[in-house]
Design a protein around this motif. Sequence first.
Motif, mmCIF file in Angstrom:
data_model
loop_
_atom_site.group_PDB
_atom_site.id
_atom_site.type_symbol
_atom_site.label_atom_id
_atom_site.label_comp_id
_atom_site.label_asym_id
_atom_site.label_seq_id
_atom_site.Cartn_x
_atom_site.Cartn_y
_atom_site.Cartn_z
ATOM 1 N N GLY A 49 1.368 -2.271 9.870
ATOM 2 C CA GLY A 49 1.385 -1.009 8.762
ATOM 3 C C GLY A 49 2.711 -0.607 8.471
ATOM 4 O O GLY A 49 2.782 0.733 8.212
ATOM 5 N N TRP A 50 3.684 -1.365 8.431
ATOM 6 C CA TRP A 50 4.920 -0.931 8.000
ATOM 7 C C TRP A 50 5.373 -1.346 6.622
ATOM 8 O O TRP A 50 5.161 -2.498 6.345
ATOM 9 C CB TRP A 50 5.900 -1.232 9.032
ATOM 10 N N TRP A 51 6.446 -0.634 6.072
ATOM 11 C CA TRP A 51 6.855 -1.030 4.759
ATOM 12 C C TRP A 51 8.425 -0.688 4.726
ATOM 13 O O TRP A 51 8.856 0.121 5.230
ATOM 14 C CB TRP A 51 6.163 -0.169 3.549
ATOM 15 N N PRO A 52 9.115 -1.928 4.284
ATOM 16 C CA PRO A 52 10.576 -1.672 4.069
ATOM 17 C C PRO A 52 11.262 -0.570 3.341
ATOM 18 O O PRO A 52 12.254 0.157 3.569
ATOM 19 C CB PRO A 52 10.990 -2.831 3.355
ATOM 20 N N ASP A 53 10.230 -0.027 2.135
ATOM 21 C CA ASP A 53 10.620 1.205 1.496
ATOM 22 C C ASP A 53 10.093 2.329 1.808
ATOM 23 O O ASP A 53 10.721 3.581 1.819
ATOM 24 C CB ASP A 53 10.521 0.915 -0.090
ATOM 25 N N GLY A 54 8.810 2.550 2.352
ATOM 26 C CA GLY A 54 8.217 3.654 2.876
ATOM 27 C C GLY A 54 8.070 4.046 4.404
ATOM 28 O O GLY A 54 7.459 4.697 4.728
ATOM 29 N N LEU A 55 8.459 2.843 5.169
ATOM 30 C CA LEU A 55 8.352 2.873 6.448
ATOM 31 C C LEU A 55 6.614 2.876 6.918
ATOM 32 O O LEU A 55 6.073 2.026 6.562
ATOM 33 C CB LEU A 55 8.976 3.946 7.361
ATOM 34 N N TYR A 56 6.155 4.170 7.504
ATOM 35 C CA TYR A 56 4.619 4.453 7.484
ATOM 36 C C TYR A 56 3.810 4.388 6.266
ATOM 37 O O TYR A 56 2.510 4.226 6.465
ATOM 38 C CB TYR A 56 4.610 5.625 8.232
ATOM 39 N N THR A 57 4.411 4.716 5.394
ATOM 40 C CA THR A 57 3.750 5.042 3.845
ATOM 41 C C THR A 57 3.794 4.036 3.046
ATOM 42 O O THR A 57 5.140 3.813 2.533
ATOM 43 C CB THR A 57 4.207 6.370 3.403
ATOM 44 N N ALA A 58 2.868 3.376 2.672
ATOM 45 C CA ALA A 58 2.700 2.421 1.353
ATOM 46 C C ALA A 58 3.179 3.173 0.232
ATOM 47 O O ALA A 58 2.877 4.278 -0.065
ATOM 48 C CB ALA A 58 1.431 1.781 1.256
ATOM 49 N N PRO A 59 3.931 2.356 -0.686
ATOM 50 C CA PRO A 59 4.495 2.848 -1.827
ATOM 51 C C PRO A 59 3.387 3.708 -2.940
ATOM 52 O O PRO A 59 3.693 4.584 -3.528
ATOM 53 C CB PRO A 59 5.276 1.776 -2.524
#
Length: 603
Positions: free
Chosen positions: A336-346
């Motif tokens: 559940g990680w995102w390269p741009d938002g980390l914990y938070t999906a864009p």
Amino acid sequence: MRKVLLSAVIATFTIPMFAQWKPAGDRIKTDWAEKIDVNNVLPEYPRPIMERSEWQNLNGLWNYSIVTANQQKPQQFDGKILVPFAVESSLSGVGKSVGAENEIWYEREFTVPSSWKNKNIILHFGAVDWKTDVWVNDVKVGSHTGGFTPFSFDITPALQKGNNTLTVKVWDPTDKGYQPRGKQVNNPGGIWYTPVSGIWQTVWLEPVAEKYIQSIKTTPDIDRNMLTLSVAAKNLSDADRIEVVVSEDGKQVAKGVSINGLPVEIFMPKDVKLWSPDSPFLYDMQVSLISNGKAVDKVKSYAAMRKYSTHRDSNGIVRLQLNNKDLFQFGPLDQGWWPDGLYTAPTDEALVYDIQKTKDFGFNMIRKHIKVEPARWYTWCDKLGIIVWQDMPSGDRNPEWQNRQYFTGTEVKRSAESEANYKKEWKEIIDCLYSYPCIGTWVPFNEAWGQFKTPEIAEWTKAYDPTRLVNPASGGNHYTCGDMLDLHNYPGPEMYLYDAQRANVLGEYGGIGMVVKGHIWEPDRNWGYVQFNSSDEVLKEYAKFAEQLKQLIKNGFSAAVYTQTTDVEVEVNGLMTYDRKVIKVNEQKLKKINDSICRSLDK
């Protein structure tokens, strides 16, 4: 009404603010990052399992400062941050480390719509990591500890006419504290990732009456064909009624009413539809609080009729069951990680993408790995038909598990404060996720990371929620408690222990790595448990492991978890790249393999 309310939010910003924000850093990003609108960030209702018609989104550009801990509010702020993205993330527009010696201060103004006059105003936070203090117009309205669960405060007495000022202070010690933190570390590398500090889920306002519904707890029982709702309400009197209407396609199919604060028991129709990954049917519900003959509060919700259990099959093997039928549960480890938002999906579109691709790949389950997602993620799992194994995020200051030298045969010695905080946060996680049909298994510990008093924790978890299965320690120090014995083995599947009294599962295996140039977090430090150079090689290895797994299913495995959904930072074990722009293997061939595994216990 919603458009009017959103315009009230937008009106608090001016167009030039857009020029004050841009993503921080130059690392890879998802396509959804380009769709970010600072005036309309994550505009979807944040809690669809308990939805009211009126609300106001407070996401957007806020003032922020990072200052030395235990100081007064700064006189001037460092700049703008895009809430709800963590300070360290690119999409926050900040991209800075914080550290245990500092605190983050946030501030913004808001106005309350005139149509909310004579209403109580509730301020909601989806999640803030980790210790939060909140003021409205310099009046302290509340505090909270815990980085993964929602919390709220009634701020009505602190409000004033016109503009109001909301101030938030956050302290997060990351790996310098005892709190649950999952894979966050100050020096990320390997399986350890960038810290996530501060606000990372939606902040919002909601108007309610003096008497209002605070929470609902929905429990299906397919054996009795009954649905039970326990409703917590503010200022509820014994004479007040809780009324629940269950509907299908807009048509009422069942109804229940209670007084005296009792649970509402609803007898479902004889032709009740059961929820499963093949047929994820959800009933709509309207829950009303009726006082003196008037409905003073109404919320929309939903429910599913389904049952998670274990059963010994004709060969004497304990199997996992869904709705009293054997089902081999198979899915990816989902960080559940995102390269741009980390914990938070864009965006919400991004949030659902990983779940939809999991379904497209032929899986029927997700292990949500030592992280808790926003409420909308679980609703999407409910809608799409994915069973979820929910991990408790690991924590405590223990160098052994951070260095992966964790199979010591002994448990962690936690302080009394650490133990109490773990139990508090674990209970809060179960409470906020209880009503989601998709949750099938609770996982208190992973690989002995911070593992303590395992039988006690497993027994408490099972007693607190007997409707789910309990996987006491996925790949950790094993005790004869809970519903499963969970083994981890990399890279290929292997059964090196067996418990004849519980279900045996393979909680992690795989980790087939492949670097896709142009889609990596760092140029030099990428790693996988095993690495290949082409999509065909990866799929061939995956298929080999699948054949091995099928034999082990015959021997006794009842579930398996493949590592993993996506690459994360320097870890390139994903079926997709970290930016979600490349699926590494042929999707149709992958689905055919996975379908055969998920159907392995069909009769």
